[in-house]
Every structure is written in structure tokens, then in C-alpha cells.
Design an enzyme around this catalytic site. Structure first.
Site, PDB file in Angstrom:
ATOM      1  N   ASN A  95      76.481-119.066  -0.053  1.00 49.57           N
ATOM      2  CA  ASN A  95      77.336-117.949  -0.424  1.00 49.57           C
ATOM      3  C   ASN A  95      78.807-118.349  -0.418  1.00 49.57           C
ATOM      4  O   ASN A  95      79.128-119.529  -0.539  1.00 49.57           O
ATOM      5  CB  ASN A  95      77.045-116.718   0.434  1.00 49.57           C
ATOM      6  CG  ASN A  95      77.007-115.465  -0.434  1.00 49.57           C
ATOM      7  OD1 ASN A  95      77.981-115.170  -1.118  1.00 49.57           O
ATOM      8  ND2 ASN A  95      75.894-114.766  -0.449  1.00 49.57           N
ATOM      9  N   HIS A  98      81.294-118.686   1.704  1.00 49.33           N
ATOM     10  CA  HIS A  98      81.800-119.698   2.637  1.00 49.33           C
ATOM     11  C   HIS A  98      81.287-121.089   2.271  1.00 49.33           C
ATOM     12  O   HIS A  98      81.981-122.087   2.469  1.00 49.33           O
ATOM     13  CB  HIS A  98      81.409-119.347   4.073  1.00 49.33           C
ATOM     14  CG  HIS A  98      82.185-120.098   5.111  1.00 49.33           C
ATOM     15  ND1 HIS A  98      81.684-121.208   5.756  1.00 49.33           N
ATOM     16  CD2 HIS A  98      83.440-119.912   5.594  1.00 49.33           C
ATOM     17  CE1 HIS A  98      82.599-121.658   6.603  1.00 49.33           C
ATOM     18  NE2 HIS A  98      83.673-120.899   6.522  1.00 49.33           N
ATOM     19  N   CYS A  99      80.082-121.146   1.715  1.00 54.38           N
ATOM     20  CA  CYS A  99      79.457-122.439   1.385  1.00 54.38           C
ATOM     21  C   CYS A  99      80.121-123.143   0.204  1.00 54.38           C
ATOM     22  O   CYS A  99      79.972-124.356   0.052  1.00 54.38           O
ATOM     23  CB  CYS A  99      77.981-122.242   1.058  1.00 54.38           C
ATOM     24  SG  CYS A  99      77.048-121.384   2.330  1.00 54.38           S
ATOM     25  N   ILE A 100      80.825-122.387  -0.641  1.00 60.72           N
ATOM     26  CA  ILE A 100      81.428-122.994  -1.839  1.00 60.72           C
ATOM     27  C   ILE A 100      82.929-123.213  -1.679  1.00 60.72           C
ATOM     28  O   ILE A 100      83.602-123.626  -2.618  1.00 60.72           O
ATOM     29  CB  ILE A 100      81.142-122.154  -3.103  1.00 60.72           C
ATOM     30  CG1 ILE A 100      81.719-120.739  -2.978  1.00 60.72           C
ATOM     31  CG2 ILE A 100      79.635-122.115  -3.378  1.00 60.72           C
ATOM     32  CD1 ILE A 100      81.707-119.935  -4.265  1.00 60.72           C
TER      33      ILE A 100
END
Length: 361
Positions: free
Chosen positions: A351, A353-355
Site C-alpha cells: 500500500n 507506505h510500501c511505495i
């Protein structure tokens, strides 16, 4: 061999401390982003535009896709021609540390696609493993080579004051550093991140294919203050996992000896799953993890990103969307809390935060 960042006086700031900028990667992998990633690219664009209001955004995009990215973003970002295997900047980008003179040091971890031959999600991750060092080089930042220690940025959270949060499920996974003891892993984290204490949470989010990264389940919102993904549904496997994390946090203190204020952030009320309609959009390479209809996705509002002027929060067209925004608005009174429709990022396996990966001031 250079001294450890800790010995050199560097530490990892908290995400809510001032940023120089944010690193992101244009989403093009056909096995992650269905239907040519059209919906994902729109979501990435909204995120980039929101972050860019308060800081510089560096976007890694290969030459072949540059004109496409420019058609979405124009001159809102700094484009860098650095090749990648996918768009998870949190996990492949460097962890950038600072010292008290304001100097920066980029930590380059080994990356093996969340588990290598044991349970990795794709087999060719050679470009991803070079992202951190190539990006640091583009920024003219010195690099601390932490390899062969395997770690992703989503597996750690820092309060900027000596405390690191991790999950046992991820860091002790046989696909990461199977030849190291828990004590050796902890020591590597302390030395590489300039920290004083590691808090080991038992679990992350149910069926999170990263082996349950901490950034999906718990995040710092201030010193000695965290949000925890929560459900009251005792029949949901997530209930026991979040409860175990809560019990640990309630008895723990941070590096300064302070007890935590814990805010429960509900998970979406309706389970987010892959549908039959999503499936034809994916094109997999050999050995790549494949999606199936009805597969539960690891949806969590804790996977927000704190930018200089805004907090970007995933939204799932769910009754708890607004609940999450309200809780986080109280946690971040000085920032605009912005809901971003995020199912199209979740379909890739992560999501907001992951990108994203912060570059401290």
C-alpha cells in the site's frame, strides 16, 4: 570495511521528522499491476501530487516509460533513469540516516524479493537489489554496505530516538537471514541504524505476503506513541495477532524508558479480496507468485505515509475509512490527513507506505 553507522554517529530519524524528499518508482510490472497498471498509475499520480506539495519527489522510471510517466506528472517530480524489477521503493530503496551535523548516510541492505528461494515473490530481483546504491549515487550520498544482511524498509520503523519496531514473523523468516540468531539480527539492526533498542512484535497483518512487515500493523505517530491495526472480530485470524502485539506493546517501553500510548486503528470492516474480474489483468513471469480469486489481501490503514505537509491514508470504500481518517487526524493535528483510494495499490501486494521511502532533511 567502514565502521558501523552507529559508531560513526548516525541514526535513523522518524518518518514524521522533516524530509528533504520522497523516493518512488513508476509501476510497470505486469505481474503486480493488472491491466497495464492503468489504475495503479492513477493512484500513484494522486499520491505523488499530494506529497509534492510539501517536498521533492524522486521518481525512478526507465527511459522506455519516461514519456508515459511525464504524461501523468509533467514536471512535478525529479525523474531518474534507474532500472527496477518492481515499484516497492520502501523495500528496495536505501534507509537514509543522519548525524548531528546534518550529514546523510544511505544504508544498502540485501534484497531478495521477500524470501529468495525459500518463499520469495519473484525470481529475478537483480535490479531491485541495486536500487539503493544507484539512488544514493544519484543523490551523491555515501553508502554503508549492509549486505549480505537481508532487510526491507517495510520491516522496520524508527522513532528517531533509538527505538526500532520489527516483527518476528518477518525478521526471523527462513527466507531472510536463516544463518543468524535473533540476537545477531538485533545487533545488526542496532549497529546499522544507530539505535539503542529493538522491540520485537510477534505478528503483522494476516496473509501479508512480505511475511508480515511491521509497517502494515504498527507505526509511530510520535515519541512513545503508536497506532496498532485492530479488529474486535474474534473469529478473524487478525484478532489473535493484533492482541498478541497489543499485549507486548503494553508491557514494553521505548529506548528512553517511556511506556507507549497505543491507538487502535480498525482494519477495514469488509475483507479486501482479489476478484474474478481482477485476474485477467495480471501477466506473470515464470516462478512469480500468482493471485487467485477470493485471495484475502492484507488491507490496513496503518500503511499510511507521513509526508512533510500531509499524511496519506489508504481508503477501501469501507465503513472504517472515515474512522481511520478521524483517528489519524487527532494524531497529526499539524498535517493535512488525506484519504487516497488504494485498492489498486493493494492489488499489487502493498500500500501507500510500501511505495514510498522518505529522504530525511
Amino acid at each position: 570495511m567502514m565502521d558501523s553507522p552507529k559508531k560513526l554517529g548516525y541514526h535513523m530519524p522518524a518518518e514524521y521528522e522533516p524530509h528533504h524528499g520522497t523516493l518512488m518508482i513508476w509501476p510497470i510490472r505486469p505481474g503486480s499491476w493488472p491491466f497495464q497498471g492503468k489504475a495503479a498509475k492513477r493512484a500513484f499520480t494522486q499520491i505523488i501530487e499530494t506529497i509534492a506539495e510539501g517536498e521533492r519527489v524522486y521518481l525512478l522510471v526507465e527511459q522506455a516509460y519516461l514519456s508515459e510517466a511525464q504524461s501523468y506528472l509533467g514536471d512535478k517530480v525529479v525523474y531518474l533513469d534507474i532500472p527496477t524489477n518492481d515499484a516497492w521503493a520502501r523495500d528496495t530503496g536505501p534507509t537514509i540516516l543522519v548525524n548531528d551535523k546534518g550529514k546523510k548516510l544511505a544504508v544498502d541492505w540485501a534484497f531478495n524479493a521477500w524470501g529468495g528461494t525459500y518463499d520469495g515473490l519473484y525470481q529475478d530481483y537483480e535490479e531491485d537489489d541495486q536500487v539503493a546504491s544507484r539512488f544514493a549515487e544519484a543523490l551523491e550520498r555515501p553508502v554503508y554496505d549492509a549486505k549480505p544482511f537481508v532487510l526491507e524498509g517495510g520491516a522496520i520503523h524508527s522513532d528517531g530516538q533509538g527505538t526500532i519496531l520489527v516483527t518476528e514473523s518477518c525478521l526471523l523468516s527462513p527466507g531472510r537471514n536463516p544463518n543468524l540468531t535473533k540476537e545477531e539480527i538485533e545487533n545488526t539492526l542496532l549497529e546499522s541504524l544507530g539505535a539503542e533498542k529493538v522491540i520485537w512484535l510477534p505478528y503483522g497483518i494476516y496473509q501479508d505476503e512480505t511475511n508480515e512487515h511491521v509497517d502494515n500493523v504498527v507505526a509511530f505517530v510520535g515519541p512513545a506513541e503508536v497506532v496498532l491495526a485492530w479488529t474486535d472480530d474474534e473469529n478473524d485470524p487478525q484478532y489473535a495477532m493484533s492482541k498478541a502485539d497489543l499485549e507486548l506493546l503494553e508491557q514494553e517501553t521505548d529506548a528512553k524508558g517511556c511506556h507507549f500510548t497505543i491507538h487502535k486503528l480498525p482494519i477495514p470492516a469488509v475483507r479486501q479480496v482479489v476478484t474474478e474480474e481482477d485476474l485477467p489483468g495480471y501477466i506473470y513471469e515464470e516462478g512469480e507468485e500468482e493471485r487467485y480469486a477470493g485471495e484475502r489481501l492484507a488491507a490496513s490503514y496503518v500503511n499510511f505515509y507521513i509526508a512533510n505537509k500531509a499524511v496519506l491514508v489508504p481508503q477501501f470504500e469501507d465503513v472504517n475509512d472515515q474512522v481511520a481518517l478521524d483517528i489519524l487526524s487527532k494524531c497529526f493535528p499539524d498535517r493535512k490527513v488525506v484519504g487516497i483510494p488504494a485498492r489498486d495499490i493493494l492489488l499489487g501486494g502493498g500500500n501507500i507506505h510500501c511505495i514510498t521511502q522518505q529522504i530525511p532533511e
